[in-house]
Design a protein around this motif. Structure first.
Motif, PDB file in Angstrom:
ATOM      1  N   ASN A 211       0.835  -1.404   0.139  1.00  0.00           N
ATOM      2  CA  ASN A 211       0.020   0.104   0.021  1.00  0.00           C
ATOM      3  C   ASN A 211       0.881   1.300   0.073  1.00  0.00           C
ATOM      4  O   ASN A 211       0.492   2.298   0.571  1.00  0.00           O
ATOM      5  CB  ASN A 211      -0.938   0.199   1.147  1.00  0.00           C
ATOM      6  CG  ASN A 211      -1.969   1.120   1.022  1.00  0.00           C
ATOM      7  OD1 ASN A 211      -2.331   1.593  -0.317  1.00  0.00           O
ATOM      8  ND2 ASN A 211      -2.598   1.480   2.047  1.00  0.00           N
ATOM      9  N   ASP A 235     -12.248   2.165  -3.028  1.00  0.00           N
ATOM     10  CA  ASP A 235     -12.749   0.969  -3.304  1.00  0.00           C
ATOM     11  C   ASP A 235     -11.281   0.091  -3.726  1.00  0.00           C
ATOM     12  O   ASP A 235     -11.138  -0.452  -4.873  1.00  0.00           O
ATOM     13  CB  ASP A 235     -13.741   0.438  -4.441  1.00  0.00           C
ATOM     14  CG  ASP A 235     -14.938   0.479  -3.583  1.00  0.00           C
ATOM     15  OD1 ASP A 235     -15.189   0.702  -2.534  1.00  0.00           O
ATOM     16  OD2 ASP A 235     -16.133   0.352  -4.511  1.00  0.00           O
ATOM     17  N   SER A 236     -10.423   0.109  -2.921  1.00  0.00           N
ATOM     18  CA  SER A 236      -9.009  -0.277  -2.995  1.00  0.00           C
ATOM     19  C   SER A 236      -9.003  -2.003  -3.137  1.00  0.00           C
ATOM     20  O   SER A 236      -7.916  -2.287  -3.602  1.00  0.00           O
ATOM     21  CB  SER A 236      -8.065   0.189  -1.978  1.00  0.00           C
ATOM     22  OG  SER A 236      -8.588  -0.326  -0.616  1.00  0.00           O
ATOM     23  N   HIS A 237      -9.891  -2.435  -2.775  1.00  0.00           N
ATOM     24  CA  HIS A 237      -9.912  -4.064  -3.041  1.00  0.00           C
ATOM     25  C   HIS A 237     -10.282  -4.260  -4.522  1.00  0.00           C
ATOM     26  O   HIS A 237      -9.905  -5.479  -4.917  1.00  0.00           O
ATOM     27  CB  HIS A 237     -10.990  -4.603  -2.436  1.00  0.00           C
ATOM     28  CG  HIS A 237     -12.253  -4.143  -2.640  1.00  0.00           C
ATOM     29  ND1 HIS A 237     -13.072  -2.698  -2.255  1.00  0.00           N
ATOM     30  CD2 HIS A 237     -13.273  -4.950  -3.202  1.00  0.00           C
ATOM     31  CE1 HIS A 237     -14.213  -2.877  -2.548  1.00  0.00           C
ATOM     32  NE2 HIS A 237     -14.622  -3.970  -3.401  1.00  0.00           N
ATOM     33  N   CYS A 244      -7.851   2.446  -8.427  1.00  0.00           N
ATOM     34  CA  CYS A 244      -8.758   1.655  -8.284  1.00  0.00           C
ATOM     35  C   CYS A 244     -10.119   2.737  -8.140  1.00  0.00           C
ATOM     36  O   CYS A 244      -9.912   3.873  -8.500  1.00  0.00           O
ATOM     37  CB  CYS A 244      -8.801   1.301  -6.619  1.00  0.00           C
ATOM     38  SG  CYS A 244      -8.909   2.573  -5.417  1.00  0.00           S
TER      39      CYS A 244
END
Length: 257
Positions: A211, A235-237, A244
């Motif tokens: 990250n 929404d970093s996933h 993202c």
């Protein structure tokens, strides 16, 4: 009302990975904005689940830049470019709805050697004048890859990147000027002290795993829309790009139509 913005860094690539459709179908946005489509008219047949109007601005240069907007509501008017109706790099689409303007933008990068910094700063002045003109008629929602980490909190290694493209004092000052002109960074409005919240990561090995990122994708709103903000998130996933998606939720009373 839910709005999404995502720099997909090549829409065909993102679609081929399966990520785009999976996220698009899951998020159920009212308006979905895309930057860096990197394609020309006719190079993709995007089959979106639901009733979406598609708006595209293609760059003249093949495989470069480009923006698009997918909206459940039809726009009252559509504009491409700033002062001119045409914009050769396909960087901006403005849609007018009943209660607001939506501006989807992919801001020019100053380049690693800062060779495009002067152009970038000129663009910033033109862009600010443009959105202020819109704001004099009705509120404005700006979204996209703005290619700047505004504050030190907006990137992991701020000391090492000071003066680099995307974190020069000049670029940061232009963002400050835009915000001080009557706009609000929706994410920082809700989460002023949240750290490790990034929307872009270098393709260097393990960078995203650790990250080590930058927050350069935004939803800015006319400050008088603050009371309508329900949530703003990153929404970093979601993978499929080096960026993202970012999401803005507003009160339903601002529904586009």
């Amino acid at each position: 009302m839910k709005l999404v913005s995502w720099n997909v860094n090549g829409l065909r690539s993102c679609v081929n990975k399966g990520t785009f459709y999976e996220y698009f179908d899951h998020i159920q946005a009212d308006i979905f904005c895309v930057q860096e489509t990197k394609l020309q008219e006719g190079q993709i047949n995007l089959e979106l689940e639901g009733e979406y109007r598609q708006y595209w601005n293609y760059a003249l240069k093949k495989g470069y830049s480009g923006t698009s907007v997918f909206s459940k509501a039809s726009a009252l008017s559509v504009r491409y470019g700033l002062e001119d109706e045409t914009e050769p790099e396909g960087r901006i689409i403005t849609l007018e709805f009943d209660s607001f303007y939506l501006v989807n933008v992919y801001t020019p990068n100053a380049k690693r050697d800062l060779s495009r910094l002067a152009y970038r700063l000129e663009w910033e002045d033109r862009f600010r004048n443009f959105v202020l003109q819109l704001d004099s008629h009705k509120p404005v929602i700006i979204c996209g890859d703005l290619n700047v980490a505004h504050q030190e909190i907006d990137l992991k290694n701020f000391k090492g990147n000071r003066g680099n493209s995307g974190f020069t004092e000049e670029e940061r000052e232009k963002m400050t000027l835009l915000l001080n002109s009557g706009f609000t960074d929706s994410f920082r409005y809700l989460y002023p002290d949240r750290t490790d919240a990034y929307s872009w990561w270098s393709n260097m090995p393990k960078v995203r795993d650790r990250n080590v990122g930058w927050r350069i994708d935004y939803f800015l709103v006319s400050s008088r829309l603050r009371p309508f903000i329900v949530d703003a998130r990153i929404d970093s996933h979601v993978f499929g790009s080096d960026h993202c998606p970012v999401v803005l939720e507003l009160e339903e009373s601002l529904n586009p139509g």
